[in-house]
Design a protein around this motif. Structure first.
Motif, mmCIF file in Angstrom:
data_model
loop_
_atom_site.group_PDB
_atom_site.id
_atom_site.type_symbol
_atom_site.label_atom_id
_atom_site.label_comp_id
_atom_site.label_asym_id
_atom_site.label_seq_id
_atom_site.Cartn_x
_atom_site.Cartn_y
_atom_site.Cartn_z
ATOM 1 N N SER A 65 33.396 -15.701 1.331
ATOM 2 C CA SER A 65 34.784 -15.368 2.443
ATOM 3 C C SER A 65 35.148 -16.727 2.431
ATOM 4 O O SER A 65 34.719 -17.739 2.130
ATOM 5 N N GLY A 66 36.449 -16.850 3.075
ATOM 6 C CA GLY A 66 37.363 -17.796 3.348
ATOM 7 C C GLY A 66 36.171 -19.104 4.205
ATOM 8 O O GLY A 66 36.609 -20.233 4.086
ATOM 9 N N GLU A 67 35.659 -18.390 4.973
ATOM 10 C CA GLU A 67 34.740 -19.380 5.948
ATOM 11 C C GLU A 67 33.352 -19.776 5.190
ATOM 12 O O GLU A 67 32.684 -20.254 6.233
ATOM 13 N N GLY A 68 33.237 -19.318 4.173
ATOM 14 C CA GLY A 68 31.842 -19.413 3.473
ATOM 15 C C GLY A 68 31.252 -18.325 2.986
ATOM 16 O O GLY A 68 31.483 -17.931 1.941
ATOM 17 N N TRP A 69 30.334 -17.711 3.779
ATOM 18 C CA TRP A 69 29.715 -16.517 3.380
ATOM 19 C C TRP A 69 29.475 -15.598 4.410
ATOM 20 O O TRP A 69 29.396 -15.762 5.372
ATOM 21 N N ARG A 70 29.568 -14.271 4.042
ATOM 22 C CA ARG A 70 29.472 -13.177 4.772
ATOM 23 C C ARG A 70 28.176 -12.276 4.402
ATOM 24 O O ARG A 70 28.135 -11.812 3.119
ATOM 25 N N SER A 71 27.172 -11.999 5.341
ATOM 26 C CA SER A 71 25.991 -11.073 4.868
ATOM 27 C C SER A 71 26.066 -9.954 5.823
ATOM 28 O O SER A 71 26.324 -10.111 6.906
#
Length: 579
Positions: A489-495
């Motif tokens: 994701s734009g902010e890093g990672w989405r789990s």
């Protein structure tokens, strides 16, 4: 007529028409079955005189005059001004929905195509420093000027031809000319949108733009469905003629993947003043749904007298005008010089052979043993054991990253190689190949335990509440609270917990269609033994050009010859409506 051999969609239409229009004769129902079957294959319409007298679905189609009389007397066919399930427009027969989409899109393109009010001298002033130091004219300056001077710009080019670099310069120039311009980025799939941002970020760094311009350039992209505001419970998006999008310029990547209906919806939602810049590769696979609008429109490239003069003023180079050119043609630019695949590139040469349908030349390239091309010939049961044996070491780095629970390392390892299947079912189909990898290489019994650390998945449906889009790829990692599926994701990672995912599939192997909008270091293309309607030169070309460094082809020369011998031309009347 026999409907048992038709696709379900076509059979339902024919059976419904037979019940509700009992006066319709067999010839009329054959026309309905034919156009519905072709629509399911991606065609917008059927040229009836070209089909008359041919064998289809175990029948001999009527001669054109008899057919036309039968269709007009059927009650379910009307002309362009009427209302009925099918529309006969000239020699072309349409499902009414597709006729409305084609006619509506043509009207919108005519209304919006044309020059912007930008002074060509102003365009030249901002473009000159952006192209300073360019070694040779590779068409990018022309494409950039085309995008600045026209309300609708279509830029087509293969991989490495500089589409993203060009549009980065266009946006930098546009923001200098119009500092308050609201620019939005979009693509057909989530993966294509993510790739667009990655490529633009890289291009911006290489351009050496000042910090103010870099900050003003867009840093996010979204899917077209999310942009338009589609909802699961409605076929009508939130944005349209009565609720236009809040933007001044829209850049759409991977435009070849956009179907006819979505293209029309997109133009309907654009504000009247907005610019539209579309990037794509006309030689790639067309959309899954009906239509191949981008490729069809690219064929209309050509300069009007006014367009040629304005381009000359913006670039300092003279361009020849064409007497048959239309305003939309002024906004079309072609990039042909690849900076990724040089003259000695096996991938580039094989891709060119695929586009040309040159089977002998393609086989010669495969047999030369170039550094970036390999070929394992034979039938599926002969090469599958070798393929699995070679894949084991290739997945070693991925297994290590999964064991460490390192998402960044896992995605980097996973994207080094992707297996691309021409078909979904059968011994070389994506379902079988994924199952083989899971059971033999990952040692997982997916019937008893479908989720495990290391399972890659591709999302097959848009789910706006979760921020997921069709085409997004996630990897399953073991976390403190159990298995989680991780997405970039734009902010890093989405789990997310596996149970929360929308429709999805295992993604060690993808279909070539699913791979569009993505790039990998290496690609293995797996060809089936059996004949398949999806085999085409555009499918082979699309698969080859997903690779940056290495391609391995698994399959027989016979199957490859079948694919390269088939050029997929979808029935459509869009270009004819604009000329």
């Amino acid at each position: 007529m026999n409907t048992t051999t038709l696709a379900p969609f076509a059979a339902e239409i024919v059976e419904w028409l037979a019940v509700h229009f009992p006066a319709a004769n067999k010839a009329a129902l054959l026309g309905a079955g034919l156009v519905a079957s072709r629509a399911a294959e991606g065609h917008v319409c059927v040229d009836l005189p070209a089909e008359a007298g041919r064998h289809w679905n175990g029948e001999v189609l009527p001669d054109w005059l008899t057919w036309r009389v039968a269709l007009k007397a059927s009650g379910f066919v009307t002309g362009p001004t009427g209302f009925a399930p099918l529309v006969l427009d000239g020699n072309n027969l349409y499902l009414a929905r597709l006729w409305a989409d084609e006619q509506g899109l043509a009207d919108l393109l005519r209304q919006r195509a044309g020059q912007t009010g930008l002074d060509p001298a102003a365009a030249r002033k901002v473009l000159t420093p952006l192209f300073a130091g360019t070694a040779a004219d590779d068409g990018q300056r022309l494409a950039a000027a085309t995008a600045l001077l026209n309300r609708i710009a279509l830029i087509s080019g293969g991989p490495g031809t500089g589409k993203t670099t060009t549009v980065a310069k266009v946006l930098a120039a546009l923001l200098q000319l119009e500092p308050d311009c609201r620019v939005v980025l979009a693509a057909p799939t989530g993966r294509a949108a993510a790739r667009m941002v990655e490529a633009l970020d890289s291009a911006k760094q290489q351009l050496g733009l000042d910090l103010v311009t870099q900050a003003a350039l867009p840093h996010q992209a979204q899917t077209l469905h999310r942009l338009l505001g589609y909802r699961p419970d409605s076929a009508t998006p939130r944005h349209g003629p009565d609720n236009p999008l809040a933007l001044d310029a829209l850049v759409v990547d991977e435009a070849s993947m956009i179907d006819l209906a979505l293209f029309r919806r997109l133009l309907q939602a654009l504000p009247a003043h907005a610019r539209l810049i579309m990037l794509g590769d006309r030689d790639q696979l067309a959309s899954v749904e009906a239509g191949s609008a981008f490729a069809e429109l690219i064929r209309l490239a050509g300069h009007t007298l006014e367009g040629a003069a304005r381009l000359a003023a913006a670039t300092g180079t003279k361009y020849r005008a064409a007497t048959s050119a239309i305003p939309l043609g002024d906004g079309i630019a072609l990039l042909s010089r690849s900076h990724r695949f040089g003259a000695d590139s096996g991938i580039g040469e094989l891709a060119r052979c695929a586009n040309a349908g040159d089977v002998n030349a393609a086989l010669a390239v495969l047999r030369e043993g170039r550094a970036d091309i390999a070929w394992q010939a034979g039938r599926v049961n002969e090469w599958v054991p070798t393929m699995l044996a070679n894949l084991g070491p290739a997945l070693a780095g991925y297994r290590v990253a999964i064991a460490e629970g390192d998402a960044a390392k896992a995605f980097a390892a996973f994207n080094r190689l992707r297996l691309l299947c021409a078909v979904r079912e059968g011994p070389a189909g994506v379902a079988t190949v994924n199952r083989l990898i899971e059971t033999r290489l990952m040692q997982q019994d997916i019937r008893r335990k479908p989720w495990y650390a290391g399972r890659p998945v591709i999302v097959r449906a848009n789910e706006t509440t979760l921020g997921l889009a069709n085409g997004d790829v996630g990897l399953t990692l073991m976390g403190p609270d159990g298995l989680r599926v991780v997405f970039p994701s734009g902010e890093g990672w989405r789990s997310l917990a596996p149970a929360r995912l929308p429709a999805h599939e295992t993604a060690f192997a993808l279909t070539v269609h699913q791979s569009q909008g993505s790039e990998f270091e290496a690609v293995w293309l797996l060809l089936p033994d059996e004949e398949s309607a999806v085999l085409s030169r555009s499918l082979v070309y699309t698969a080859l050009t997903r690779a940056r460094k290495k391609v391995m082809l698994w399959g027989s020369g016979t199957t490859l010859a079948v694919a390269l011998g088939r050029e997929m031309q979808r029935g459509s009347g869009l270009a004819a409506r604009l000329i």
